[in-house]
Design an enzyme around this catalytic site. Structure first.
Site, PDB file in Angstrom:
ATOM      1  N   HIS A 102       0.839  -1.200   0.000  1.00 41.03           N
ATOM      2  CA  HIS A 102       0.000   0.000   0.000  1.00 41.03           C
ATOM      3  C   HIS A 102       0.878   1.256   0.000  1.00 41.03           C
ATOM      4  O   HIS A 102       0.646   2.185  -0.780  1.00 41.03           O
ATOM      5  CB  HIS A 102      -0.933  -0.025   1.224  1.00 41.03           C
ATOM      6  N   GLU A 103       1.906   1.257   0.862  1.00 40.94           N
ATOM      7  CA  GLU A 103       2.810   2.412   0.914  1.00 40.94           C
ATOM      8  C   GLU A 103       3.541   2.600  -0.409  1.00 40.94           C
ATOM      9  O   GLU A 103       3.716   3.724  -0.875  1.00 40.94           O
ATOM     10  CB  GLU A 103       3.822   2.259   2.051  1.00 40.94           C
ATOM     11  N   HIS A 136       1.526   4.455  -2.975  1.00 37.13           N
ATOM     12  CA  HIS A 136       1.565   5.919  -2.902  1.00 37.13           C
ATOM     13  C   HIS A 136       2.704   6.486  -3.741  1.00 37.13           C
ATOM     14  O   HIS A 136       2.565   7.532  -4.375  1.00 37.13           O
ATOM     15  CB  HIS A 136       1.739   6.375  -1.452  1.00 37.13           C
ATOM     16  N   GLU A 159      -5.770   7.169  -1.176  1.00 37.78           N
ATOM     17  CA  GLU A 159      -5.787   5.932  -0.384  1.00 37.78           C
ATOM     18  C   GLU A 159      -6.428   4.786  -1.171  1.00 37.78           C
ATOM     19  O   GLU A 159      -5.952   3.656  -1.131  1.00 37.78           O
ATOM     20  CB  GLU A 159      -6.522   6.140   0.943  1.00 37.78           C
TER      21      GLU A 159
HETATM   22 ZN    ZN Z   1      -2.052   5.278   2.547  1.00 40.18          ZN
END
Ligand code: ZN
Length: 420
Positions: free
Chosen positions: A282-283, A286, A364
């Protein structure tokens, strides 16, 4: 600009932002209290009723604390400005420092005194947050000694980092002519970039210990994920977050291709390897979607607009008198302009904050989608549920409150998006 117009505008925005906050807090409190007794169906298999109620109590206590801190900061804001606090401080510092030391020391002492008084007023609130709110809900791990040490370190860092950049900006305001704000903005951007480089290497270690990740099974897994996603890591570190708080997290720092990956020890102790991998994916999402870069560019563009506005405002007598300060007649007003600008901005900026929250929530979703493609979606979902549960984050926020304040979408919407 007529000063009475600015006073009126300022007062209207303070009251409007205050009422809006109060309205949103009330909605959120009602919504959470109403759903306290039933775990939402999607979470029922994973979240016990007791955890759900604990999260509701924590959310309500946080709202109460937020109310107290909003009340204090509003009194402080009005005290500094319309009630004449900054004016009195300015006269005292000016008369004491200016004749003996000159213009730049006078301005730096004024900024320093203002910052110190503000920090002292905030201190009891911060102590309350750590030793009452977080303590009561089982998150605080700090002792008073550690907390006081942190405060002292933060103050010292503020002086060491803030002093030179403030001196540089004040000097540019006085020496760079009518276009000073453009130069000051450039200095500000350079300073922010420098801070991003030195933070993980020099500043974060002042507060936490970072040790290389030792778990070889996890290292192999995370390395494979990074290679799959086209990143190279400069190292995997475990941070002793548990020294201060039981809240769990992971982050990712550094510029360019080589990144440091930092896991809180609290995160590693709660999640399985697969879940840690999904959180890291997930990071990485980004970065893959350039969210970090986009946010930086947006911040720099906004600060350019801010400096330009300040460049204009600092020339208007009404800007000072409208906010409760008599400008100096025989001395520079640059430090006063900086302080008034920082004080007056938040009530206005509050009303554009939903826009930033919206972009952040959109990011997100994109990062979640990336994580589902590169790692296991079901691991990401179970990690998310564990983190919500252990951090006592509410599963049932008020939709309007979310729109204003949430940088992350509510858990239910994130899970629904992942399944789709
Ligand atoms: Zn995030």
């Amino acid at each position: 600009m007529p000063s009475s117009f600015l006073t009126l505008l300022f007062a209207v925005f303070i009251i409007a932002s205050l009422l809006t906050k109060l309205w949103l807090d009330t909605r959120q409190a009602r919504h959470v209290a109403r759903h306290r007794d039933t775990v939402p169906a999607a979470f029922a298999p994973h979240v016990p009723a007791l955890s759900h109620q604990r999260a509701a109590n924590y959310t309500l206590d946080k709202l109460r604390f937020g109310l107290l801190s909003t009340a204090v900061s509003t009194v402080v804001l009005v005290g500094w400005t319309l009630l004449g606090g900054l004016n009195a401080l300015n006269i005292a510092v000016r008369d004491a420092v200016l004749p003996a030391w000159g213009a730049l020391p006078y301005q730096l002492v004024l900024l320093g005194a203002f910052t110190l008084i503000g920090a002292l007023i905030e201190l009891p609130l911060e102590a309350w947050h750590t030793f009452r709110l977080e303590q009561k809900h089982g998150f605080n791990r700090m002792t008073w000694g550690m907390w006081l040490g942190d405060q002292a370190k933060q103050l010292l860092l503020g002086l060491l980092l803030g002093g030179p950049i403030a001196a540089l900006i004040l000097w540019l305001m006085g020496a760079a002519g009518a276009q000073w704000w453009l130069w000051a903005w450039g200095a500000w951007v350079a300073f922010s970039l420098l801070l991003m480089v030195i933070f993980p290497i020099f500043i974060a270690p002042l507060f936490n210990k970072f040790e290389p990740l030792k778990d070889q099974g996890l290292i192999d897994r995370v390395n494979a994920l990074m290679a799959r996603c086209g990143f190279t890591a400069k190292g995997f570190f475990v941070m002793d977050g548990s020294r201060r708080s039981a809240h769990a997290n992971a982050y990712f720092t550094g510029l360019g291709a080589a990144k440091r990956v930092v896991f809180y020890d609290t995160l590693l102790s709660k999640l399985t390897h697969g879940e840690v991998e999904a959180v890291l994916a997930h990071e990485l999402g980004h970065f893959k979607h350039h969210h970090v870069l986009k946010r930086m560019v947006m911040m720099f563009a906004l600060s350019l607009a801010g400096f330009a506005l300040l460049g204009w405002l600092s020339q208007q007598v009404g800007f000072y008198t409208g906010l409760g300060v008599r400008p100096n007649l025989n001395a520079t007003n640059d430090a006063l302009a900086l302080l008034l600008f920082m004080l007056a901005l938040p009530p206005f900026a509050f009303f554009i904050s939903p826009l930033f929250a919206y972009f952040s929530r959109k990011d997100e979703y994109e990062a979640d989608a990336y994580a589902c493609a590169q790692a296991s979606g079901s691991d990401l979902a179970s990690a998310l549920i564990k983190l919500y549960k252990d951090n006592s984050s509410t599963l049932t926020p008020d939709p309007m409150y979310v729109r204003f304040h949430y940088s992350h979408p509510p858990a239910s919407e994130r899970l629904a998006a992942m399944q789709a």
